[in-house]
Design an enzyme around this catalytic site. Structure first.
Site, PDB file in Angstrom:
ATOM      1  N   ASP A 102       0.862  -1.184   0.000  1.00  0.00           N
ATOM      2  CA  ASP A 102       0.000   0.000   0.000  1.00  0.00           C
ATOM      3  C   ASP A 102       0.902   1.239   0.000  1.00  0.00           C
ATOM      4  O   ASP A 102       1.380   1.657  -1.051  1.00  0.00           O
ATOM      5  CB  ASP A 102      -0.906  -0.089   1.245  1.00  0.00           C
ATOM      6  CG  ASP A 102      -1.995   0.962   1.295  1.00  0.00           C
ATOM      7  OD1 ASP A 102      -1.970   1.896   0.491  1.00  0.00           O
ATOM      8  OD2 ASP A 102      -2.888   0.858   2.155  1.00  0.00           O
ATOM      9  N   LYS A 130      -0.645  -1.519  -4.807  1.00  0.00           N
ATOM     10  CA  LYS A 130      -1.453  -0.311  -5.032  1.00  0.00           C
ATOM     11  C   LYS A 130      -0.498   0.815  -5.398  1.00  0.00           C
ATOM     12  O   LYS A 130      -0.121   1.616  -4.530  1.00  0.00           O
ATOM     13  CB  LYS A 130      -2.196   0.080  -3.745  1.00  0.00           C
ATOM     14  CG  LYS A 130      -3.272  -0.882  -3.288  1.00  0.00           C
ATOM     15  CD  LYS A 130      -3.895  -0.329  -1.992  1.00  0.00           C
ATOM     16  CE  LYS A 130      -5.047  -1.167  -1.527  1.00  0.00           C
ATOM     17  NZ  LYS A 130      -5.551  -0.731  -0.204  1.00  0.00           N
ATOM     18  N   PHE A 151      -9.984  -0.675  -0.505  1.00  0.00           N
ATOM     19  CA  PHE A 151      -9.597  -1.630   0.526  1.00  0.00           C
ATOM     20  C   PHE A 151     -10.127  -3.004   0.113  1.00  0.00           C
ATOM     21  O   PHE A 151     -11.319  -3.175  -0.094  1.00  0.00           O
ATOM     22  CB  PHE A 151     -10.176  -1.213   1.883  1.00  0.00           C
ATOM     23  CG  PHE A 151      -9.658  -2.050   3.011  1.00  0.00           C
ATOM     24  CD1 PHE A 151      -8.406  -1.818   3.545  1.00  0.00           C
ATOM     25  CD2 PHE A 151     -10.426  -3.088   3.524  1.00  0.00           C
ATOM     26  CE1 PHE A 151      -7.915  -2.594   4.583  1.00  0.00           C
ATOM     27  CE2 PHE A 151      -9.937  -3.879   4.563  1.00  0.00           C
ATOM     28  CZ  PHE A 151      -8.678  -3.625   5.085  1.00  0.00           C
ATOM     29  N   VAL A 152      -9.216  -3.969  -0.045  1.00  0.00           N
ATOM     30  CA  VAL A 152      -9.623  -5.283  -0.546  1.00  0.00           C
ATOM     31  C   VAL A 152      -9.507  -6.356   0.541  1.00  0.00           C
ATOM     32  O   VAL A 152      -8.719  -6.220   1.475  1.00  0.00           O
ATOM     33  CB  VAL A 152      -8.774  -5.696  -1.787  1.00  0.00           C
ATOM     34  CG1 VAL A 152      -9.011  -4.738  -2.937  1.00  0.00           C
ATOM     35  CG2 VAL A 152      -7.294  -5.772  -1.450  1.00  0.00           C
TER      36      VAL A 152
HETATM   37  P1  5GP Z   1       1.899  -0.542   3.745  1.00  0.00           P
HETATM   38  O1  5GP Z   1       2.949  -0.494   4.799  1.00  0.00           O
HETATM   39  O2  5GP Z   1       2.427  -0.848   2.374  1.00  0.00           O
HETATM   40  O3  5GP Z   1       1.056   0.728   3.751  1.00  0.00           O
HETATM   41  O4  5GP Z   1       0.865  -1.654   4.183  1.00  0.00           O
HETATM   42  C1  5GP Z   1       1.068  -3.002   3.964  1.00  0.00           C
HETATM   43  C2  5GP Z   1       0.101  -3.828   4.781  1.00  0.00           C
HETATM   44  O5  5GP Z   1      -1.136  -3.143   4.997  1.00  0.00           O
HETATM   45  C3  5GP Z   1      -0.286  -5.106   4.067  1.00  0.00           C
HETATM   46  O6  5GP Z   1       0.612  -6.140   4.345  1.00  0.00           O
HETATM   47  C4  5GP Z   1      -1.683  -5.379   4.604  1.00  0.00           C
HETATM   48  O7  5GP Z   1      -1.607  -6.095   5.815  1.00  0.00           O
HETATM   49  C5  5GP Z   1      -2.241  -4.006   4.885  1.00  0.00           C
HETATM   50  N1  5GP Z   1      -3.101  -3.535   3.773  1.00  0.00           N
HETATM   51  C6  5GP Z   1      -2.821  -2.548   2.888  1.00  0.00           C
HETATM   52  N2  5GP Z   1      -3.830  -2.386   2.007  1.00  0.00           N
HETATM   53  C7  5GP Z   1      -4.769  -3.296   2.341  1.00  0.00           C
HETATM   54  C8  5GP Z   1      -6.047  -3.645   1.783  1.00  0.00           C
HETATM   55  O8  5GP Z   1      -6.560  -3.098   0.789  1.00  0.00           O
HETATM   56  N3  5GP Z   1      -6.718  -4.662   2.405  1.00  0.00           N
HETATM   57  C9  5GP Z   1      -6.236  -5.309   3.499  1.00  0.00           C
HETATM   58  N4  5GP Z   1      -6.969  -6.282   4.012  1.00  0.00           N
HETATM   59  N5  5GP Z   1      -5.027  -5.020   4.040  1.00  0.00           N
HETATM   60  C10 5GP Z   1      -4.303  -4.025   3.465  1.00  0.00           C
END
Ligand code: 5GP
Length: 178
Positions: A102, A130, A151-152
């Site tokens: 994300d 994303k 959000f998936v």
């Molecule tokens: P980042 O540090 O890249 O912002 O977040 C990574 C983590 O956020 C992922 O491993 C996941 O656990 C959570 N995450 C990010 N986007 C989503 C989403 O759309 N759905 C869900 N269920 N978890 C997400």
């Protein structure tokens, strides 16, 4: 559970097809090597389980658990290790297996953390990315699908610890989490 889903983004068939391709590519890139796949719990577990069976070379597994979003759909940006890896990754080829990227902050943290242990290499494999949500510049080596900023859930991904067992990836109806 299906009634809570607004839209299916990736079907079981599409997911399995892309995983076969990722497995083939990883097997080719690491031919003659013995990489260690580090799965980021809990979201990465379903992906890891299918991905490792699509890889034809010898691989080892390890697991790491990080702080999650709690019951929210927004990242705090703060990463905390809840369970560290057991393996010694000195001089090893590491493949981080993630469910979704994300903001990219988790991966940046992990990359820096693993590099302190002097591995031979660190690559990243994520089922979903994303790109529009990235807050930093990150290089992702293997990506299954790019998705939008929604959000998936499903195929390992949760909302408040539920929906991980859906065999597809979908978008939750807004009323579920608003
Ligand atoms: P980042 O540090 O890249 O912002 O977040 C990574 C983590 O956020 C992922 O491993 C996941 O656990 C959570 N995450 C990010 N986007 C989503 C989403 O759309 N759905 C869900 N269920 N978890 C997400």
């Amino acid at each position: 559970m299906r009634n809570d889903i607004e839209k299916i983004l990736k079907t079981e068939t599409e997911i399995q097809e892309i995983i076969k391709q990722l497995g083939k590519q990883i097997s080719k890139d690491y031919e003659g090597k013995n990489p260690i796949m580090i799965c980021i719990l809990k979201g990465g577990i379903v992906f890891l389980s299918d991905l490792m069976r699509s890889i034809s070379i010898k691989v080892e597994l390890d697991f790491m658990s990080l702080s999650s979003y709690g019951n929210s759909t927004k990242s705090s940006g703060v990463v905390r290790i809840k369970k560290d890896i057991d393996a010694d990754i000195l001089d090893r080829d590491v493949i981080i297996v993630e469910d979704i990227v994300d903001s990219g902050l988790t991966l940046k943290y992990l990359d820096e953390y693993f590099m302190q242990h002097n591995p031979a290499s660190v690559k990243i494999c994520t089922l979903l990315d994303k790109p529009k949500a990235h807050k930093i510049d990150i290089n992702i080596d293997y990506v299954g699908f790019e998705v939008g900023n929604e959000f998936v859930v499903g195929y390992g991904l949760d909302y408040a610890q539920k929906y991980r067992n859906l065999p597809y990836i979908g978008i939750l109806k807004k009323e579920i989490y608003s």
